[in-house]
Motif scaffolding. Structure first.
Motif, PDB file in Angstrom:
ATOM      1  N   VAL A 257     -17.220-144.188 -24.243  1.00 49.76           N
ATOM      2  CA  VAL A 257     -18.142-144.272 -25.373  1.00 49.76           C
ATOM      3  C   VAL A 257     -18.695-145.693 -25.521  1.00 49.76           C
ATOM      4  O   VAL A 257     -19.808-145.886 -25.997  1.00 49.76           O
ATOM      5  CB  VAL A 257     -17.470-143.793 -26.684  1.00 49.76           C
ATOM      6  CG1 VAL A 257     -16.375-144.740 -27.124  1.00 49.76           C
ATOM      7  CG2 VAL A 257     -18.500-143.617 -27.783  1.00 49.76           C
ATOM      8  N   ASN A 258     -17.924-146.687 -25.060  1.00 52.29           N
ATOM      9  CA  ASN A 258     -18.371-148.080 -25.190  1.00 52.29           C
ATOM     10  C   ASN A 258     -19.217-148.561 -24.016  1.00 52.29           C
ATOM     11  O   ASN A 258     -19.774-149.650 -24.072  1.00 52.29           O
ATOM     12  CB  ASN A 258     -17.165-149.013 -25.323  1.00 52.29           C
ATOM     13  CG  ASN A 258     -16.361-148.713 -26.573  1.00 52.29           C
ATOM     14  OD1 ASN A 258     -15.154-148.552 -26.507  1.00 52.29           O
ATOM     15  ND2 ASN A 258     -17.028-148.625 -27.708  1.00 52.29           N
ATOM     16  N   THR A 259     -19.304-147.756 -22.962  1.00 50.29           N
ATOM     17  CA  THR A 259     -20.054-148.222 -21.791  1.00 50.29           C
ATOM     18  C   THR A 259     -21.526-148.397 -22.147  1.00 50.29           C
ATOM     19  O   THR A 259     -22.158-147.458 -22.644  1.00 50.29           O
ATOM     20  CB  THR A 259     -19.931-147.206 -20.641  1.00 50.29           C
ATOM     21  OG1 THR A 259     -18.552-146.881 -20.506  1.00 50.29           O
ATOM     22  CG2 THR A 259     -20.452-147.768 -19.347  1.00 50.29           C
ATOM     23  N   PRO A 260     -22.076-149.615 -21.935  1.00 47.01           N
ATOM     24  CA  PRO A 260     -23.478-149.823 -22.290  1.00 47.01           C
ATOM     25  C   PRO A 260     -24.390-148.884 -21.528  1.00 47.01           C
ATOM     26  O   PRO A 260     -24.104-148.524 -20.391  1.00 47.01           O
ATOM     27  CB  PRO A 260     -23.736-151.275 -21.868  1.00 47.01           C
ATOM     28  CG  PRO A 260     -22.396-151.910 -21.789  1.00 47.01           C
ATOM     29  CD  PRO A 260     -21.441-150.830 -21.404  1.00 47.01           C
ATOM     30  N   ARG A 261     -25.482-148.469 -22.170  1.00 46.89           N
ATOM     31  CA  ARG A 261     -26.450-147.610 -21.503  1.00 46.89           C
ATOM     32  C   ARG A 261     -27.421-148.459 -20.720  1.00 46.89           C
ATOM     33  O   ARG A 261     -27.616-149.630 -21.013  1.00 46.89           O
ATOM     34  CB  ARG A 261     -27.202-146.783 -22.552  1.00 46.89           C
ATOM     35  CG  ARG A 261     -26.538-145.454 -22.824  1.00 46.89           C
ATOM     36  CD  ARG A 261     -27.265-144.690 -23.889  1.00 46.89           C
ATOM     37  NE  ARG A 261     -28.722-144.630 -23.667  1.00 46.89           N
ATOM     38  CZ  ARG A 261     -29.522-143.824 -24.354  1.00 46.89           C
ATOM     39  NH1 ARG A 261     -29.031-143.052 -25.305  1.00 46.89           N
ATOM     40  NH2 ARG A 261     -30.818-143.815 -24.124  1.00 46.89           N
ATOM     41  N   ASN A 301     -22.240-152.014 -33.545  1.00 48.88           N
ATOM     42  CA  ASN A 301     -22.750-151.366 -32.341  1.00 48.88           C
ATOM     43  C   ASN A 301     -21.586-151.077 -31.402  1.00 48.88           C
ATOM     44  O   ASN A 301     -20.911-152.003 -30.948  1.00 48.88           O
ATOM     45  CB  ASN A 301     -23.779-152.289 -31.667  1.00 48.88           C
ATOM     46  CG  ASN A 301     -24.417-151.674 -30.443  1.00 48.88           C
ATOM     47  OD1 ASN A 301     -24.068-150.560 -30.046  1.00 48.88           O
ATOM     48  ND2 ASN A 301     -25.346-152.398 -29.846  1.00 48.88           N
ATOM     49  N   TYR A 302     -21.372-149.797 -31.099  1.00 46.83           N
ATOM     50  CA  TYR A 302     -20.254-149.415 -30.230  1.00 46.83           C
ATOM     51  C   TYR A 302     -20.523-149.736 -28.766  1.00 46.83           C
ATOM     52  O   TYR A 302     -19.636-149.622 -27.938  1.00 46.83           O
ATOM     53  CB  TYR A 302     -19.950-147.924 -30.380  1.00 46.83           C
ATOM     54  CG  TYR A 302     -19.336-147.582 -31.718  1.00 46.83           C
ATOM     55  CD1 TYR A 302     -18.005-147.875 -31.979  1.00 46.83           C
ATOM     56  CD2 TYR A 302     -20.092-147.003 -32.729  1.00 46.83           C
ATOM     57  CE1 TYR A 302     -17.432-147.592 -33.215  1.00 46.83           C
ATOM     58  CE2 TYR A 302     -19.541-146.712 -33.961  1.00 46.83           C
ATOM     59  CZ  TYR A 302     -18.206-147.008 -34.189  1.00 46.83           C
ATOM     60  OH  TYR A 302     -17.655-146.733 -35.411  1.00 46.83           O
ATOM     61  N   LYS A 303     -21.776-150.082 -28.442  1.00 53.79           N
ATOM     62  CA  LYS A 303     -22.109-150.290 -27.036  1.00 53.79           C
ATOM     63  C   LYS A 303     -22.382-151.750 -26.708  1.00 53.79           C
ATOM     64  O   LYS A 303     -23.044-152.053 -25.724  1.00 53.79           O
ATOM     65  CB  LYS A 303     -23.336-149.450 -26.673  1.00 53.79           C
ATOM     66  CG  LYS A 303     -23.027-147.967 -26.606  1.00 53.79           C
ATOM     67  CD  LYS A 303     -23.753-147.302 -25.467  1.00 53.79           C
ATOM     68  CE  LYS A 303     -23.589-145.800 -25.486  1.00 53.79           C
ATOM     69  NZ  LYS A 303     -22.232-145.381 -25.138  1.00 53.79           N
ATOM     70  N   MET A 304     -21.879-152.661 -27.511  1.00 52.89           N
ATOM     71  CA  MET A 304     -22.212-154.053 -27.239  1.00 52.89           C
ATOM     72  C   MET A 304     -21.083-154.993 -27.622  1.00 52.89           C
ATOM     73  O   MET A 304     -20.595-154.978 -28.742  1.00 52.89           O
ATOM     74  CB  MET A 304     -23.467-154.415 -28.050  1.00 52.89           C
ATOM     75  CG  MET A 304     -23.880-155.843 -27.910  1.00 52.89           C
ATOM     76  SD  MET A 304     -24.713-156.113 -26.363  1.00 52.89           S
ATOM     77  CE  MET A 304     -26.117-156.994 -26.977  1.00 52.89           C
ATOM     78  N   ASN A 305     -20.673-155.832 -26.643  1.00 51.69           N
ATOM     79  CA  ASN A 305     -19.863-157.006 -26.923  1.00 51.69           C
ATOM     80  C   ASN A 305     -20.826-158.176 -26.933  1.00 51.69           C
ATOM     81  O   ASN A 305     -21.566-158.360 -25.970  1.00 51.69           O
ATOM     82  CB  ASN A 305     -18.853-157.241 -25.794  1.00 51.69           C
ATOM     83  CG  ASN A 305     -17.699-156.264 -25.827  1.00 51.69           C
ATOM     84  OD1 ASN A 305     -17.307-155.806 -26.888  1.00 51.69           O
ATOM     85  ND2 ASN A 305     -17.151-155.979 -24.663  1.00 51.69           N
ATOM     86  N   TYR A 306     -20.844-158.970 -27.969  1.00 52.48           N
ATOM     87  CA  TYR A 306     -21.716-160.137 -27.981  1.00 52.48           C
ATOM     88  C   TYR A 306     -20.938-161.324 -27.424  1.00 52.48           C
ATOM     89  O   TYR A 306     -20.050-161.850 -28.091  1.00 52.48           O
ATOM     90  CB  TYR A 306     -22.190-160.453 -29.398  1.00 52.48           C
ATOM     91  CG  TYR A 306     -23.158-159.438 -29.962  1.00 52.48           C
ATOM     92  CD1 TYR A 306     -24.518-159.568 -29.743  1.00 52.48           C
ATOM     93  CD2 TYR A 306     -22.710-158.365 -30.704  1.00 52.48           C
ATOM     94  CE1 TYR A 306     -25.413-158.646 -30.257  1.00 52.48           C
ATOM     95  CE2 TYR A 306     -23.593-157.437 -31.228  1.00 52.48           C
ATOM     96  CZ  TYR A 306     -24.944-157.584 -30.999  1.00 52.48           C
ATOM     97  OH  TYR A 306     -25.821-156.670 -31.505  1.00 52.48           O
ATOM     98  N   LEU A 354     -17.802-161.437 -29.657  1.00 50.24           N
ATOM     99  CA  LEU A 354     -17.769-160.552 -30.821  1.00 50.24           C
ATOM    100  C   LEU A 354     -17.712-159.140 -30.265  1.00 50.24           C
ATOM    101  O   LEU A 354     -18.678-158.636 -29.695  1.00 50.24           O
ATOM    102  CB  LEU A 354     -19.005-160.775 -31.688  1.00 50.24           C
ATOM    103  CG  LEU A 354     -19.227-159.816 -32.857  1.00 50.24           C
ATOM    104  CD1 LEU A 354     -18.008-159.748 -33.767  1.00 50.24           C
ATOM    105  CD2 LEU A 354     -20.452-160.238 -33.651  1.00 50.24           C
ATOM    106  N   MET A 355     -16.536-158.532 -30.415  1.00 48.60           N
ATOM    107  CA  MET A 355     -16.279-157.249 -29.745  1.00 48.60           C
ATOM    108  C   MET A 355     -17.103-156.115 -30.350  1.00 48.60           C
ATOM    109  O   MET A 355     -17.562-156.199 -31.480  1.00 48.60           O
ATOM    110  CB  MET A 355     -14.795-156.909 -29.849  1.00 48.60           C
ATOM    111  CG  MET A 355     -13.908-157.917 -29.154  1.00 48.60           C
ATOM    112  SD  MET A 355     -13.989-157.747 -27.381  1.00 48.60           S
ATOM    113  CE  MET A 355     -12.701-156.546 -27.179  1.00 48.60           C
ATOM    114  N   GLU A 356     -17.194-155.046 -29.593  1.00 47.89           N
ATOM    115  CA  GLU A 356     -17.916-153.846 -30.007  1.00 47.89           C
ATOM    116  C   GLU A 356     -17.397-153.346 -31.360  1.00 47.89           C
ATOM    117  O   GLU A 356     -16.283-153.692 -31.769  1.00 47.89           O
ATOM    118  CB  GLU A 356     -17.706-152.764 -28.945  1.00 47.89           C
ATOM    119  CG  GLU A 356     -16.282-152.233 -28.965  1.00 47.89           C
ATOM    120  CD  GLU A 356     -15.650-152.030 -27.596  1.00 47.89           C
ATOM    121  OE1 GLU A 356     -16.249-152.379 -26.586  1.00 47.89           O
ATOM    122  OE2 GLU A 356     -14.529-151.527 -27.589  1.00 47.89           O
ATOM    123  N   ALA A 357     -18.169-152.507 -32.028  1.00 56.34           N
ATOM    124  CA  ALA A 357     -17.796-151.972 -33.335  1.00 56.34           C
ATOM    125  C   ALA A 357     -16.412-151.345 -33.267  1.00 56.34           C
ATOM    126  O   ALA A 357     -16.017-150.813 -32.236  1.00 56.34           O
ATOM    127  CB  ALA A 357     -18.817-150.927 -33.768  1.00 56.34           C
TER     128      ALA A 357
END
Ligand SMILES: *[C@@H]1O[C@H](CO)[C@@H](O)[C@H](O)[C@H]1NC(C)=O
Ligand SMILES: *[C@@H]1O[C@H](CO)[C@@H](O)[C@H](O)[C@H]1NC(C)=O
Ligand SMILES: *[C@@H]1O[C@H](CO)[C@@H](O)[C@H](O)[C@H]1NC(C)=O
Ligand SMILES: *[C@@H]1O[C@H](CO)[C@@H](O)[C@H](O)[C@H]1NC(C)=O
Ligand SMILES: *[C@@H]1O[C@H](CO)[C@@H](O)[C@H](O)[C@H]1NC(C)=O
Ligand SMILES: *[C@@H]1O[C@H](CO)[C@@H](O)[C@H](O)[C@H]1NC(C)=O
Ligand SMILES: *[C@@H]1O[C@H](CO)[C@@H](O)[C@H](O)[C@H]1NC(C)=O
Ligand SMILES: CC(=O)N[C@H]1CO[C@H](CO)[C@@H](O)[C@@H]1O
Length: 432
Positions: A257-261, A301-306, A354-357
């Motif tokens: 679910v966390n894999t970026p699109r 955002n579940y698909k993004m680590n900043y 900053l980790m994903e949601a």
């Protein structure tokens, strides 16, 4: 009168279009081409991209650089980067060029390429740090061998129409300009050499061009009022509301679910603001000579680590920051006279991601500010920031009339003064 209003709006529009950022007025990305040698049919150039923006980095999946050749140039080879398409090289026999397109598009290589395919400052997946955060990482470079081009500084034609995506839209590049040749030191630093010819291209960022809606919002609270002022509703646009995910949804336990699109589309947690990022500013404590603020940044955002995130705040008391806990801090002084802006960023290997949601998707800090006796007050929302940026994009603040107010009792003290003093005070204020 109407003319002036129109002129004003045009000016505002112009400023936006020209990508003017008052907190970083000279911020830009400069792309420099240094011709290192002439070849029988063209030249070899080192292309260096310097990010001179104080707090805006190029994040994963990195930059994409494009241009239009002036004549029939081809790219024989690229070191430390590659073009995304080869184009039509059917006219060539024997050695086939790396790219024959009139408008080549170049991207950085990923880390870990073999040593013989690397170039200084290459191969970082197109990620370039902000100048204010890490100047040594605010650079990216590759080498390009160009054929069917001019072979002297009289005959070479500068490429045109540079485009920079970083990774989304937002950058506008000016024309290439010939500048004094770059000087280089040999590795032993005992001899100076210089490029045979150098040209520069300057690109500037405009949030206005990058996206229609803000990408972050700000909420407030204070020790002196129980009200929490939330982010404005739909601060980042509510178009994605249909696809948002409740924080207790079963989807979240699914693998991947966390894999970026590929298109970097976000998967947002359902909130009333629908922002990927919320910054919360809490006025926490009041001491005699100091006051304390807590800042938290939350990722929805579940698909993004900043990675390499930055936060910029503008507040008149930032000239007297005494201590910042668990973030790095650097004052930004865009104009010599005003020192009311600073940038916060994560400490390396501690909270620079900053980790994903989810439960880990936030970073927090506290700052201690020394009260400036002349201006300090908790009244009228003074204790809250005037501007906030996350990763170089301005965040939406709540409307001023919703800020947590100081309870009225604080004003009541005024009423114990004799009426005439009050009257005098009001008269003085009125005259002033
Ligand atoms: C680009 O940024 C550098 C460093 O801040 C500055 O010296 C230069 O003047 C800027 N260039 C333009 C065209 O704004
Ligand atoms: C050209 O770009 C380089 C950095 O890439 C910069 O140091 C230099 O000042 C620029 N020259 C001009 C004339 O803008
Ligand atoms: C071109 O090269 C000649 C010497 O080879 C030099 O004198 C001249 O200044 C150069 N012109 C430019 C625009 O770099
Ligand atoms: C410049 O490049 C963009 C994108 O590659 C293209 O849409 C545009 O038509 C080009 N303009 C010129 C004048 O070549
Ligand atoms: C974020 O980083 C963690 C740890 O490196 C990783 O497990 C996770 O998959 C990453 N999430 C995204 C959205 O890239
Ligand atoms: C700006 O304020 C900071 C404290 O936050 C201080 O360390 C710095 O020296 C100040 N800079 C200038 C130019 O006044
Ligand atoms: C707290 O602030 C709100 C405005 O956000 C205001 O309406 C309310 O009266 C304040 N509470 C007190 C106790 O003053
Ligand atoms: C109380 C205090 O230290 N105030 C200082 C805040 O910063 C300004 C300028 O940076 C100084 O002039 C004040 O003395």
């Amino acid at each position: 009168m109407r003319f002036f209003i129109l002129a004003f709006f045009l000016l505002v529009l112009f400023y936006y279009a020209a990508a003017y950022d008052p907190l970083d007025p000279t911020g830009n990305i400069t792309i420099k081409w240094d011709i290192m040698s002439w070849t029988p049919d063209g030249y070899v150039a080192a292309v260096t991209m310097n990010n001179f923006q104080m707090y805006r980095h190029i994040m994963s999946p990195g930059w994409t650089l494009g241009w239009t050749w002036a004549k029939k140039e081809v790219i024989w080879s690229v070191v430390g980067a590659q073009t995304t398409e080869q184009g039509d090289c059917s006219k060539f026999k024997g050695t086939i060029p790396h790219c024959c397109k009139k408008t080549p598009t170049v991207v950085d290589l990923l880390p870990g390429v073999p040593y013989n395919q690397q170039f200084t400052n290459c191969c970082k997946g197109g990620v370039v740090a902000a100048w204010g955060q890490d100047p040594s990482a605010a650079v990216s470079a590759f080498q390009v061998s160009v054929g069917q081009a001019g072979t002297s500084n009289k005959t070479v034609k500068l490429p045109k129409n540079f485009t920079l995506l970083g990774p989304g839209p937002g950058y506008t590049c000016g024309p290439a300009k010939v500048v004094p040749s770059t000087a280089f030191l040999t590795p032993d630093r005992r001899r100076k050499t210089q490029a045979l010819m150098t040209w520069n291209v300057t690109c500037t960022y405009s949030q206005f061009l990058a996206r229609k809606n803000p990408s972050c919002c700000v909420s407030f609270s204070s020790f002196y009022n129980d009200t929490i002022t939330p982010c404005p509703s739909c601060a980042c646009g509510c178009q994605n509301k249909k696809n948002c995910v409740k924080s207790d949804s079963k989807i979240l336990s699914m693998v991947g679910v966390n894999t970026p699109r590929k298109d970097n589309a976000p998967l947002l947690q359902c909130t009333h603001h629908m922002c990927p990022i919320r910054v919360h500013w809490h006025v926490k404590l009041n001491y005699k000579d100091y006051w304390r603020v807590k800042i938290s940044v939350t990722n929805f955002n579940y698909k993004m680590n900043y990675t390499l995130w930055t936060l910029v705040a503008q507040h008149p008391n930032l000239n007297n920051v005494t201590q910042v806990f668990s973030f790095d801090y650097k004052p930004l002084v865009p104009y010599q006279s005003i020192n009311d802006t600073g940038m916060f960023y994560g400490m390396k290997y501690f909270n620079d991601i900053l980790m994903e949601a989810g439960p880990l998707g936030n970073v927090q800090s506290e700052l201690l500010l020394e009260k400036d006796k002349d201006t300090f007050t908790f009244k009228q929302g003074w204790a809250f920031p005037r501007k906030v940026y996350f990763n170089g994009d301005e965040c939406m603040l709540p409307p001023p009339d919703t800020y947590p107010f100081l309870p009225n009792s604080a004003y009541k003290n005024l009423l114990v003064y004799p009426k005439w003093i009050l009257t005098l005070l009001f008269v003085l204020i009125a005259i002033w």
